[in-house]
Design an enzyme around this catalytic site. Structure first.
Site, PDB file in Angstrom:
ATOM      1  CG  ASN A 209     -11.411  18.984  47.347  1.00 17.74           C
ATOM      2  OD1 ASN A 209     -11.939  19.791  48.111  1.00 17.74           O
ATOM      3  ND2 ASN A 209     -10.411  18.188  47.712  1.00 17.74           N
TER       4      ASN A 209
ATOM      5  CE  LYS B 172      -7.295  20.057  47.052  1.00 17.77           C
ATOM      6  NZ  LYS B 172      -5.912  19.660  46.777  1.00 17.77           N
TER       7      LYS B 172
ATOM      8  CG  HIS C 195      -8.233  15.241  50.010  1.00 15.90           C
ATOM      9  ND1 HIS C 195      -6.967  15.770  50.168  1.00 15.90           N
ATOM     10  CD2 HIS C 195      -8.566  15.448  48.713  1.00 15.90           C
ATOM     11  CE1 HIS C 195      -6.567  16.284  49.023  1.00 15.90           C
ATOM     12  NE2 HIS C 195      -7.519  16.103  48.123  1.00 15.90           N
TER      13      HIS C 195
ATOM     14  CD  GLU D  19      -5.034  18.869  50.167  1.00 21.97           C
ATOM     15  OE1 GLU D  19      -6.161  19.343  50.410  1.00 21.97           O
ATOM     16  OE2 GLU D  19      -4.504  18.968  49.035  1.00 21.97           O
TER      17      GLU D  19
ATOM     18  CD  GLU E  61      -7.603  13.422  45.005  1.00 23.76           C
ATOM     19  OE1 GLU E  61      -7.959  14.238  44.135  1.00 23.76           O
ATOM     20  OE2 GLU E  61      -7.544  13.713  46.202  1.00 23.76           O
TER      21      GLU E  61
ATOM     22  N   GLY F 154      -1.580  19.271  43.466  1.00 24.43           N
ATOM     23  CA  GLY F 154      -1.127  20.654  43.603  1.00 24.43           C
ATOM     24  C   GLY F 154       0.300  20.891  43.124  1.00 24.43           C
TER      25      GLY F 154
ATOM     26  CB  SER G 250      -1.654  18.229  38.458  1.00 24.05           C
ATOM     27  OG  SER G 250      -0.960  18.663  39.612  1.00 24.05           O
TER      28      SER G 250
HETATM   29  P1  13P Z   1      -5.109  19.585  42.345  1.00 26.56           P
HETATM   30  O1  13P Z   1      -6.074  19.395  41.213  1.00 26.56           O
HETATM   31  O2  13P Z   1      -4.980  21.015  42.785  1.00 26.56           O
HETATM   32  O3  13P Z   1      -3.807  18.900  42.088  1.00 26.56           O
HETATM   33  O4  13P Z   1      -5.764  18.836  43.623  1.00 26.56           O
HETATM   34  C1  13P Z   1      -6.245  17.555  43.473  1.00 26.56           C
HETATM   35  C2  13P Z   1      -7.027  17.206  44.679  1.00 26.56           C
HETATM   36  O5  13P Z   1      -6.478  17.083  45.763  1.00 26.56           O
HETATM   37  C3  13P Z   1      -8.469  17.023  44.536  1.00 26.56           C
HETATM   38  O6  13P Z   1      -9.029  16.476  45.673  1.00 26.56           O
END
Ligand code: 13P
Length: 251
Positions: free
Chosen positions: A9, A11, A95, A97, A167, A173, A213
């Site tokens: 992903n 982003k 997601h 976010e 997640e 992150g 992560s």
């Molecule tokens: P990270 O791997 O940067 O922690 O992000 C995970 C994520 O949100 C994947 O959709």
């Protein structure tokens, strides 16, 4: 036996040109991988260019979001019809976010997941608890809410095609990965919910990815857990070397 699926992903990262550079490298370095599904989810603006590079390869295309209507006066939105035409096979839905910054709710996640399925595409439905929810021992309650309401009205036949991405928000992150035991506990709970909602056979077909992560040095121990069927990778999917190692380490 569920086939592992590793999805990147990206982003809001990578211009179309940068995305092409990365995926060209992936295509080259991952060409011999046969037993893992590999997906990249670039921003909308890079989809048309990325699809040209991956045509005929073992890398598939995904989008990061969609709207549930096919067309109409919805300024700024993009539909499943449009994404399917471009070659997307997967669409990430809900997601954290998007839940946190863009007002997504279980209800909108549900509408989007159904729209994706109605176009015969695969939704990657994201669920997971926030730090304060885990600290208050509400993890299972949150997962139950996300699953039951996010999947409302989705039939057993349709459910077999979906992918769930667990997640935990506190792991995204932050560099703070869930331990393999924490992840397995949540995944096994989610599979139990799917069994209650549908049946045993369906619950054993649905793939559940872990996200938060994921890195080259923790992928193998995470994937060794019985209910972890792949990973949704953010930061570490933006670099050629680390994404290649994650795919290789997931087998
Ligand atoms: P990270 O791997 O940067 O922690 O992000 C995970 C994520 O949100 C994947 O959709």
């Amino acid at each position: 036996m569920r086939r592992k699926i590793i999805a990147g992903n990206w982003k809001m990262n990578k211009t179309a040109k940068e995305a092409v550079d990365l995926v060209a490298g992936l295509k080259n370095q991952l060409k011999n991988i046969q037993d893992v599904d590999i997906v990249v989810c670039p921003p909308f603006t890079a989809l048309t260019e990325v699809v040209k590079v991956i045509q005929g390869t073992n890398i598939q295309l995904g989008a990061q979001n969609t709207y549930w209507e096919d067309a109409g006066a919805f300024t700024g939105e993009v539909s499943c019809v449009m994404l399917k035409e471009l070659g997307c096979a997967y669409i990430i839905v809900g997601h954290s976010e998007r839940r946190q910054y863009f007002g997504e709710t279980n209800e909108t996640v549900n509408k989007k997941a159904k729209a994706v399925l109605s176009h015969k595409l695969t939704p990657i439905i994201c669920i997971g608890e926030r730090l304060e929810e885990r600290e208050q021992n509400k993890t299972f309650e949150v997962l139950k809410d996300h699953i039951e309401n996010g999947l409302k009205g989705i039939t057993g036949e349709e459910a077999k095609k979906i992918i769930i991405a667990y997640e935990p928000v506190w792991a995204i992150g932050t560099g703070k990965t869930a331990t393999p035991q924490q992840a397995q506990e949540a995944h096994s709970f989610i599979r139990g919910l799917l069994k209650e909602l549908y049946d045993k056979e369906t619950s054993e077909v649905i793939r559940i990815q872990y996200g938060g992560s994921v890195k080259p040095d923790n992928i193998s121990e995470l994937m060794a857990q019985p209910d972890l069927d792949g990973a949704l990778v953010g930061g570490a999917s933006l670099k050629l070397d680390s994404f290649v190692k994650i795919v290789e380490g997931s087998k």
